[in-house]
Design an enzyme around this catalytic site. Structure first.
Site, PDB file in Angstrom:
ATOM      1  CB  CYS A   1      -8.846  -0.495   3.581  1.00 27.25           C
ATOM      2  SG  CYS A   1      -9.432   1.184   3.525  1.00 27.25           S
TER       3      CYS A   1
ATOM      4  CB  CYS B   1     -11.248   0.484   6.123  1.00 30.69           C
ATOM      5  SG  CYS B   1     -11.583   0.575   4.357  1.00 30.69           S
TER       6      CYS B   1
END
Length: 105
Positions: free
Chosen positions: A26, A29
């Site tokens: 991600c 993230c």
């Protein structure tokens, strides 16, 4: 990182715990990593900050209904007291942690 009893023990303590539910694949993230480091340096011992990989800990993600990553949840004495999905700026995280730490001091 944290699993089962460890995770439960961590979030049930007296100290607030900010949990970053993330995934290695991600992009947003990955953007949170330096933000969490900055937050940790500003809040010091006021709160713990831990990261939970949703791919390695699907039960924890499911239990707290994490549908997207990153999702940040602040726990205090085992209860989620704040949550937000997406990238959150450090100043907002510091403010949320300080607010809950002071309310429960």
């Amino acid at each position: 990182m944290a699993s089962g009893k460890n995770f439960s023990d961590l979030i049930n303590g007296e100290q607030p715990v900010l949990v970053d539910f993330y995934a290695t694949w991600c992009g947003p993230c990955q953007m949170m990593q330096p933000i969490l480091q900055e937050t940790a340096s500003k809040v010091g011992g006021m709160a713990k900050i831990i990261k939970i990989d949703v791919d390695k800990n699907p039960l924890a993600a499911s239990k707290y209904q994490v549908k997207g990553v990153p999702t940040l949840i602040l726990f205090h004495k085992g209860k989620p007291v704040w949550r937000q999905s997406g990238v959150v700026p450090a100043h907002q995280l510091v403010q949320v942690i300080q607010q809950h730490a002071l309310e429960n001091a």
